[in-house]
Design a protein around this motif. Structure first.
Motif, short mmCIF file in Angstrom:
data_model
loop_
_atom_site.label_atom_id
_atom_site.label_comp_id
_atom_site.label_asym_id
_atom_site.label_seq_id
_atom_site.Cartn_x
_atom_site.Cartn_y
_atom_site.Cartn_z
N ALA A 69 0.84 -1.20 0.00
CA ALA A 69 0.00 0.00 0.00
C ALA A 69 0.88 1.25 0.00
CB ALA A 69 -0.90 -0.01 1.22
N PRO A 70 0.48 2.29 -0.72
CA PRO A 70 1.24 3.53 -0.69
C PRO A 70 1.13 4.20 0.68
CG PRO A 70 -0.54 3.64 -2.33
CD PRO A 70 -0.63 2.32 -1.66
N ALA A 71 2.15 4.96 1.04
CA ALA A 71 2.19 5.61 2.35
C ALA A 71 0.99 6.53 2.57
CB ALA A 71 3.49 6.39 2.51
N VAL A 72 0.56 7.23 1.53
CA VAL A 72 -0.57 8.15 1.69
C VAL A 72 -1.85 7.39 2.06
CG1 VAL A 72 -1.22 8.19 -0.77
CG2 VAL A 72 -1.72 10.16 0.68
N ALA A 73 -2.04 6.20 1.51
CA ALA A 73 -3.22 5.40 1.84
C ALA A 73 -3.14 4.89 3.27
CB ALA A 73 -3.36 4.24 0.87
N ILE A 74 -1.98 4.43 3.68
CA ILE A 74 -1.80 3.96 5.06
C ILE A 74 -2.07 5.10 6.03
CG2 ILE A 74 -0.12 3.08 6.72
CD1 ILE A 74 1.21 1.62 4.30
N SER A 75 -1.55 6.27 5.73
CA SER A 75 -1.76 7.44 6.58
C SER A 75 -3.24 7.80 6.66
CB SER A 75 -0.97 8.63 6.04
OG SER A 75 -1.29 9.80 6.73
N ASN A 103 -1.84 -3.88 1.61
CA ASN A 103 -1.41 -3.97 0.21
C ASN A 103 -2.37 -3.16 -0.66
OD1 ASN A 103 -3.72 -5.71 -0.22
ND2 ASN A 103 -2.52 -7.30 0.81
N LEU A 104 -2.09 -3.12 -1.95
CA LEU A 104 -2.90 -2.32 -2.86
C LEU A 104 -4.33 -2.87 -2.98
CD1 LEU A 104 -2.25 0.29 -4.22
CD2 LEU A 104 -1.62 -0.95 -6.28
N TYR A 105 -4.48 -4.18 -2.80
CA TYR A 105 -5.83 -4.76 -2.81
C TYR A 105 -6.66 -4.16 -1.68
CZ TYR A 105 -9.62 -8.13 -2.88
OH TYR A 105 -10.87 -8.71 -2.95
N ASP A 106 -6.08 -4.08 -0.48
CA ASP A 106 -6.78 -3.48 0.65
C ASP A 106 -7.16 -2.02 0.36
OD1 ASP A 106 -6.54 -5.82 2.11
OD2 ASP A 106 -4.79 -5.13 3.24
N VAL A 107 -6.26 -1.29 -0.26
CA VAL A 107 -6.52 0.13 -0.58
C VAL A 107 -7.74 0.25 -1.48
CG1 VAL A 107 -5.63 2.19 -1.73
CG2 VAL A 107 -4.13 0.84 -0.26
N PHE A 108 -7.77 -0.53 -2.56
CA PHE A 108 -8.90 -0.45 -3.48
C PHE A 108 -10.18 -0.99 -2.84
CE2 PHE A 108 -5.62 0.18 -6.72
CZ PHE A 108 -6.19 1.23 -7.41
N GLN A 109 -10.07 -1.97 -1.99
CA GLN A 109 -11.24 -2.47 -1.26
C GLN A 109 -11.78 -1.38 -0.34
OE1 GLN A 109 -12.86 -5.58 -1.53
NE2 GLN A 109 -14.37 -4.52 -0.30
N ASN A 110 -10.89 -0.65 0.32
CA ASN A 110 -11.30 0.45 1.20
C ASN A 110 -11.98 1.57 0.41
OD1 ASN A 110 -10.16 -0.97 3.30
ND2 ASN A 110 -8.25 0.18 3.27
#
Length: 173
Positions: A69-75, A103-110
């Motif tokens: 996951a990118p840092a901006v998404a985690i933040s 991970n990026l899957y979690d980001v898009f799911q969110n």
């Protein structure tokens, strides 16, 4: 989009910016004539986004699970300042929306889940536009119980007044 060349030509940027401005004003004008229609249009747009993200996740699951996951998404999803994250959720209790962001899957799911929450919000706004039911964030805290009761009483008085006006209108019309 920039990484894919989306900002290569000034005409692409010009079109993107001006379409967004035209869309904004179109929605404002629509809202002036019918708030319910404006909210319904936004609900349909948000529902389309949910479907699109869902299809994207199904088609790209294996690849997305391997990319961090990118840092901006985690933040955004786990940081301390959540930009009043809970205040704009109408279907969830306060503090319940702290999704995984590994991970990026979690980001898009969110993102997909956020869009689904927007659909719920647009439905709530349509109910207000058609039924006059007050839409209030479940996370709003009143100063005191007296203040909450006063707001409820004021709302009831307003509704009685509006009903009285409607009755007079129906009798005369």
């Amino acid at each position: 989009m920039e990484a894919l060349g989306g900002d290569k030509y000034w005409s692409d940027r010009f079109l993107g910016y001006h379409c967004a401005i035209a869309y904004y004003w179109l929605l404002i004008v629509t809202y002036l004539f019918s708030p319910r229609v404006a909210y319904q249009f936004m609900e349909l747009l948000e529902a389309h986004a949910v479907d699109t993200y869902g299809e994207f996740l199904v088609q790209n699951k294996d690849m997305l699970l391997k990319i961090p996951a990118p840092a901006v998404a985690i933040s955004y999803y786990t940081g301390g300042d959540l930009y009043e994250f809970d205040e704009f959720q109408v279907d969830r209790p306060p503090g319940s929306r702290r999704p995984p962001c590994d991970n990026l899957y979690d980001v898009f799911q969110n993102i997909k889940d956020d869009e689904a929450e927007h659909v719920s919000t647009m439905r709530a706004c349509q109910n207000y536009a058609t039924l006059g039911k007050l839409v209030v964030s479940p996370h709003v805290r009143f100063e005191s119980k007296d203040e909450a009761e006063k707001i409820s009483i004021d709302r009831q008085k307003w509704k009685e007044w509006a009903d009285e006006i409607d009755k007079k209108k129906n009798l005369s019309g």
